[in-house]
Design a protein around this motif. Structure first.
Motif, PDB file in Angstrom:
ATOM      1  N   GLU A  14       0.636  -1.058  -0.058  1.00 46.30           N
ATOM      2  CA  GLU A  14       0.033  -0.014  -0.042  1.00 46.30           C
ATOM      3  C   GLU A  14       0.881   1.404   0.017  1.00 46.30           C
ATOM      4  O   GLU A  14       1.909   1.482   0.572  1.00 46.30           O
ATOM      5  N   ARG A  16       0.235   5.770   0.159  1.00 49.57           N
ATOM      6  CA  ARG A  16      -0.621   6.867   0.324  1.00 49.57           C
ATOM      7  C   ARG A  16       0.040   8.087   0.006  1.00 49.57           C
ATOM      8  O   ARG A  16       1.268   8.239   0.147  1.00 49.57           O
ATOM      9  N   VAL A  18      -1.006  12.700  -0.360  1.00 49.51           N
ATOM     10  CA  VAL A  18      -2.011  13.726  -0.256  1.00 49.51           C
ATOM     11  C   VAL A  18      -1.783  14.886  -1.129  1.00 49.51           C
ATOM     12  O   VAL A  18      -0.465  15.177  -1.582  1.00 49.51           O
ATOM     13  N   ALA A  44       0.167   7.656  -7.905  1.00 47.84           N
ATOM     14  CA  ALA A  44       0.106   6.606  -6.635  1.00 47.84           C
ATOM     15  C   ALA A  44       0.275   5.083  -6.894  1.00 47.84           C
ATOM     16  O   ALA A  44       0.984   4.328  -6.405  1.00 47.84           O
ATOM     17  N   GLU A  78      -6.702  12.569  -0.880  1.00 51.03           N
ATOM     18  CA  GLU A  78      -5.771  11.552  -0.239  1.00 51.03           C
ATOM     19  C   GLU A  78      -5.850  10.304  -1.141  1.00 51.03           C
ATOM     20  O   GLU A  78      -7.173   9.791  -1.434  1.00 51.03           O
ATOM     21  N   LEU A  80      -5.108   6.121  -1.713  1.00 51.27           N
ATOM     22  CA  LEU A  80      -4.646   5.041  -1.450  1.00 51.27           C
ATOM     23  C   LEU A  80      -4.413   4.034  -2.380  1.00 51.27           C
ATOM     24  O   LEU A  80      -5.444   3.570  -3.215  1.00 51.27           O
ATOM     25  N   ARG A  82      -3.236   0.193  -3.798  1.00 53.14           N
ATOM     26  CA  ARG A  82      -3.198  -0.926  -3.046  1.00 53.14           C
ATOM     27  C   ARG A  82      -2.862  -2.077  -4.123  1.00 53.14           C
ATOM     28  O   ARG A  82      -3.776  -2.105  -5.010  1.00 53.14           O
TER      29      ARG A  82
END
Length: 141
Positions: A14, A16, A18, A44, A78, A80, A82
């Motif tokens: 994962e 993250r 921002v 990301a 934000e 995320l 994965r």
């Protein structure tokens, strides 16, 4: 909470990040331009895939990008990312982008999508990566 690090702790599954939505990120309605959202989501996906594979990676495909709510100028987003599955040289990455109003704290899912990332060797050819369920280190260069 899910395990965000693989067993050797050097291969996160994962990532993250921002961002804040500035005026140059918006469309004529004052909301986040879809192309900018896709760029951040791809970034990301690139980060988590690169960290997992410890190789150069490229985007092979983006699929089913769903835009749920508009993101206004001034909001935080934000992301995320994965890793959900691996192939011989590919990684399936799900990316969620949540929006947060800085003044109220309201937090909502804005966008979700899938990306296929492929690991490359030094010649730019697809190269094997460790399967997601295999704790052994990835093959050497």
């Amino acid at each position: 909470m899910p395990n965000v690090l693989s067993s050797d702790s050097a291969r996160p599954v994962e990532a993250r990040m921002v961002e804040i939505v500035f005026p140059d990120h918006t469309n004529h309605l004052g909301t986040l331009f879809g192309g900018q959202a896709l760029a951040w989501m791809d970034k990301a996906a690139f980060i988590v895939a690169s960290r997992y594979a410890r190789r150069t990676v490229v985007t092979a495909r983006s699929e089913r990008i769903d835009f749920h709510v508009a993101v206004p100028q001034g909001a935080l987003v934000e992301l995320l990312a994965r890793i959900t599955a691996t192939g011989r040289s590919s990684m399936q990455v799900e990316v969620e982008m949540h929006t947060e109003d800085l003044l109220t704290g309201d937090h909502r899912l804005a966008t979700r999508g899938g990306f296929t990332m492929v690991a490359l060797d030094s010649h730019g050819q697809p190269t094997p990566i460790r399967p997601l369920d295999d704790p052994a280190p990835a093959p050497g260069p």
